[in-house]
Design a protein around this motif. Structure first.
Motif, PDB file in Angstrom:
ATOM      1  N   TYR A  33      23.558 -35.403 -37.434  1.00  0.00           N
ATOM      2  CA  TYR A  33      22.378 -34.884 -38.137  1.00  0.00           C
ATOM      3  C   TYR A  33      22.848 -34.327 -39.485  1.00  0.00           C
ATOM      4  O   TYR A  33      24.029 -33.985 -39.666  1.00  0.00           O
ATOM      5  CB  TYR A  33      21.648 -33.804 -37.331  1.00  0.00           C
ATOM      6  CG  TYR A  33      22.514 -32.947 -36.446  1.00  0.00           C
ATOM      7  CD1 TYR A  33      23.352 -31.974 -36.976  1.00  0.00           C
ATOM      8  CD2 TYR A  33      22.496 -33.116 -35.066  1.00  0.00           C
ATOM      9  CE1 TYR A  33      24.138 -31.186 -36.151  1.00  0.00           C
ATOM     10  CE2 TYR A  33      23.292 -32.341 -34.241  1.00  0.00           C
ATOM     11  CZ  TYR A  33      24.109 -31.368 -34.792  1.00  0.00           C
ATOM     12  OH  TYR A  33      24.897 -30.601 -33.973  1.00  0.00           O
ATOM     13  N   GLU A  48      15.051 -28.583 -35.574  1.00  0.00           N
ATOM     14  CA  GLU A  48      14.401 -29.678 -34.859  1.00  0.00           C
ATOM     15  C   GLU A  48      15.327 -30.889 -34.748  1.00  0.00           C
ATOM     16  O   GLU A  48      15.252 -31.653 -33.787  1.00  0.00           O
ATOM     17  CB  GLU A  48      13.095 -30.063 -35.551  1.00  0.00           C
ATOM     18  CG  GLU A  48      12.209 -30.993 -34.738  1.00  0.00           C
ATOM     19  CD  GLU A  48      11.794 -30.391 -33.397  1.00  0.00           C
ATOM     20  OE1 GLU A  48      11.625 -31.179 -32.443  1.00  0.00           O
ATOM     21  OE2 GLU A  48      11.649 -29.157 -33.305  1.00  0.00           O
ATOM     22  N   GLU A  49      16.208 -31.054 -35.738  1.00  0.00           N
ATOM     23  CA  GLU A  49      17.174 -32.152 -35.683  1.00  0.00           C
ATOM     24  C   GLU A  49      18.136 -31.979 -34.517  1.00  0.00           C
ATOM     25  O   GLU A  49      18.533 -32.961 -33.879  1.00  0.00           O
ATOM     26  CB  GLU A  49      17.950 -32.239 -37.001  1.00  0.00           C
ATOM     27  CG  GLU A  49      17.155 -32.786 -38.167  1.00  0.00           C
ATOM     28  CD  GLU A  49      16.842 -34.264 -37.992  1.00  0.00           C
ATOM     29  OE1 GLU A  49      17.700 -35.006 -37.463  1.00  0.00           O
ATOM     30  OE2 GLU A  49      15.742 -34.682 -38.378  1.00  0.00           O
ATOM     31  N   LYS A  52      16.098 -33.052 -31.414  1.00  0.00           N
ATOM     32  CA  LYS A  52      15.824 -34.489 -31.402  1.00  0.00           C
ATOM     33  C   LYS A  52      17.087 -35.288 -31.078  1.00  0.00           C
ATOM     34  O   LYS A  52      17.063 -36.188 -30.225  1.00  0.00           O
ATOM     35  CB  LYS A  52      15.259 -34.915 -32.764  1.00  0.00           C
ATOM     36  CG  LYS A  52      14.888 -36.393 -32.833  1.00  0.00           C
ATOM     37  CD  LYS A  52      14.148 -36.709 -34.142  1.00  0.00           C
ATOM     38  CE  LYS A  52      15.074 -36.634 -35.326  1.00  0.00           C
ATOM     39  NZ  LYS A  52      14.411 -37.098 -36.584  1.00  0.00           N
ATOM     40  N   GLN A  53      18.186 -34.969 -31.736  1.00  0.00           N
ATOM     41  CA  GLN A  53      19.405 -35.752 -31.541  1.00  0.00           C
ATOM     42  C   GLN A  53      20.063 -35.457 -30.187  1.00  0.00           C
ATOM     43  O   GLN A  53      20.675 -36.351 -29.591  1.00  0.00           O
ATOM     44  CB  GLN A  53      20.392 -35.495 -32.682  1.00  0.00           C
ATOM     45  CG  GLN A  53      19.897 -35.943 -34.048  1.00  0.00           C
ATOM     46  CD  GLN A  53      19.544 -37.420 -34.082  1.00  0.00           C
ATOM     47  OE1 GLN A  53      20.044 -38.221 -33.303  1.00  0.00           O
ATOM     48  NE2 GLN A  53      18.643 -37.787 -34.995  1.00  0.00           N
ATOM     49  N   SER A  56      18.064 -37.399 -27.652  1.00  0.00           N
ATOM     50  CA  SER A  56      18.409 -38.810 -27.803  1.00  0.00           C
ATOM     51  C   SER A  56      19.783 -39.108 -27.190  1.00  0.00           C
ATOM     52  O   SER A  56      19.954 -40.117 -26.493  1.00  0.00           O
ATOM     53  CB  SER A  56      18.412 -39.182 -29.294  1.00  0.00           C
ATOM     54  OG  SER A  56      18.831 -40.514 -29.482  1.00  0.00           O
ATOM     55  N   GLU A 224      11.719 -37.048 -20.128  1.00  0.00           N
ATOM     56  CA  GLU A 224      12.140 -37.808 -21.311  1.00  0.00           C
ATOM     57  C   GLU A 224      13.605 -38.230 -21.221  1.00  0.00           C
ATOM     58  O   GLU A 224      13.975 -39.350 -21.585  1.00  0.00           O
ATOM     59  CB  GLU A 224      11.903 -36.991 -22.579  1.00  0.00           C
ATOM     60  CG  GLU A 224      12.214 -37.764 -23.852  1.00  0.00           C
ATOM     61  CD  GLU A 224      11.860 -36.996 -25.121  1.00  0.00           C
ATOM     62  OE1 GLU A 224      12.051 -37.565 -26.212  1.00  0.00           O
ATOM     63  OE2 GLU A 224      11.407 -35.846 -25.015  1.00  0.00           O
TER      64      GLU A 224
END
Length: 502
Positions: A33, A48-49, A52-53, A56, A224
């Protein structure tokens, strides 16, 4: 077979490890990121990165590892230290996180010193530096007062990530110690510091041990990722504390040398009343009721990567470090000081800059390479010297990171440190420490020491060569003269550079 996951939330990337009950890393995934650098000295990231990462990376890990979700019993975290995350009353992020390597807070560090004086060292065991959390908080208070007025909770990076995955707000002691808001001896947030600096103590979240279970995955997050909603989540710790656990630094006298972008010498400490008077950092360990003292070289591995990219860009590190054997101890009278971005220990000096001293027309590239490696190691030796001066016994040092990838460099460490240097079989750093916290929390072992016995294995020892030790002691005395001799020159050059860049 059962498994745990260690999440290492670093400055440039998150790395997730799947580790089994034998301590074997079965699978790993890394996701990068970006940094946000709005102006010189600023270093921020969008929290938020991180979320998110990490999500993922975990999805990739679970999908590709082929392991049943029910067999993954626990998750824990390691995280970059000191970064400031502010939440409002709805637990929404108020601004980008201000990171450990942000240097905008020199004014606030002076404010802390002027207001608290010696009280700060008495309470927190540390001196104020730009990297710590408290100066960042004061910067926001002064420069973004409306935003500061909305702040309800402060967190550090891995704590925010864990909150988003579990809904639980907390901070462990090892990360809290790096805020300059924790009373290290009492293990509580310092009312005195908060009152003297007019900071609401209510900003500080509940404190937990690194191995405490803080909850389970939120249902949506579990779905998720592809994990069970009953997966246990443990608090985790600061990256250096987790790195120490991953290297088995869990008893008095255990010492670690970690050479990454920066360099760290970390030594276990069980006496909370030990006084180093701010000369080195003193933090709570991720192991309960334990501590560690730590010195930092800001540009350790970075000095080598700078040298390679500038003078040997097309070569591999392996080829470059093969030069070490072509130059003798002391690089034929050439010394390098690794102050490329300032220095931390023992010189808290943002303006000092590096130098090669003693350049002769007969010097070859191999001498410069060896001088760089020796200079980095001399800087780390300054921390070890402080430990020994305070009567800490240091005979065996576990070396991890980039400095452990070259046997020649490991021998140089043994000779300069005058100590046995150990190389581990499977060195995974903070991510492994986070996995070990989860393994211990899940009840796989009755202590972190027992876990370390199973998970960490020494494969090679490097003994100091007496002749080399004597030569390095002579050269080290010369090395220590360079900082005071070049300090004023560096200051003038710093002013010159800044005047020309404006």
């Amino acid at each position: 077979m059962k498994y745990v996951i260690g999440i290492d939330l670093g400055t440039s990337a998150v790395k997730v490890l799947l580790v089994n009950q034998e301590g074997t890393v079965c699978f790993e995934v890394s996701k990068e990121y970006p940094l946000i650098q709005l102006q010189s000295g600023f270093s921020e990231q969008d929290p938020e990165e991180w979320v998110k990462q990490t999500i993922s990376a975990l999805k990739d890990l679970v999908n590709r590892a082929g392991v049943s979700a029910e067999d993954i019993e626990g998750i824990s975290y390691s995280g970059q230290m000191h970064g400031l995350v502010l939440l409002d009353a709805r637990n929404q992020v108020l601004r980008n996180a201000i990171l450990w390597n942000d240097t905008r807070t020199t004014k606030q560090c002076k404010q802390i010193t002027d207001t608290l004086g010696e009280k700060l060292i008495t309470i927190t065991k540390n001196i104020p530096l730009e990297g710590f959390t408290l100066p960042k908080l004061l910067w926001v208070k002064e420069n973004e007062p409306d935003l500061f007025g909305k702040a309800v909770t402060l967190l550090l990076p891995k704590d925010y990530l864990r909150f988003r995955m579990t809904g639980s707000l907390a901070m462990d002691y090892s990360d809290a110690a790096g805020t300059l808001l924790l009373d290290v001896s009492s293990g509580a947030w310092s009312t005195e510091i908060c009152e003297m600096l007019d900071i609401p103590i209510t900003l500080c979240p509940p404190l937990v041990d690194s191995f405490d279970m803080v909850g389970t995955l939120l249902p949506g997050v579990a779905r998720e990722i592809g994990l069970s909603g009953s997966t246990k989540v443990f608090a985790g710790g600061a990256d250096n504390a987790c790195g120490a656990i991953g290297a088995g630094i869990l008893s008095d006298g255990d010492t670690m040398c970690s050479i990454g972008t920066s360099g760290v010498v970390l030594s276990y400490e069980d006496n909370k009343n030990r006084e180093f008077h701010g000369k080195v950092h003193f933090f709570n360990h991720a192991k309960g009721s334990a501590y560690y003292t730590m010195g930092v070289t800001l540009a350790a591995g970075f000095s080598l990567s700078w040298f390679k990219s500038t003078f040997a860009n097309e070569e591999s590190y392996e080829n470059l470090l093969s030069d070490l054997g072509k130059s003798p101890v002391g690089a034929r009278g050439l010394i390098f000081t690794p102050y490329l971005v300032g220095e931390r220990t023992p010189h808290a000096d943002a303006m000092i800059r590096g130098s090669f001293v003693g350049i002769d027309a007969n010097h070859q590239r191999a001498d410069f390479t060896r001088a760089v490696i020796e200079g980095i190691t001399f800087s780390l030796q300054e921390s070890i010297e402080i430990f020994r001066r305070e009567r800490k016994e240091i005979h065996r040092i576990i070396s991890i990171g980039g400095g452990a990838k070259s046997d020649d460099w490991l021998q140089i460490q043994a000779d300069i440190f005058n100590a046995t240097v150990l190389k581990l079989e499977n060195e995974q750093g903070p991510g492994m420490g986070a996995a070990m916290l989860a393994a211990y929390g899940c009840g796989w072992f009755d202590s972190l020491e027992a876990c370390a016995q199973e998970f960490t294995r020494v494969i090679k020892e490097f003994q100091p060569n007496k002749e080399n030790v004597g030569q390095y002691e002579e050269l080290y005395s010369v090395y220590k003269e360079i900082y005071p001799a070049t300090q004023s020159v560096s200051t003038e050059l710093y002013k010159f550079r800044n005047s020309k860049s404006n």
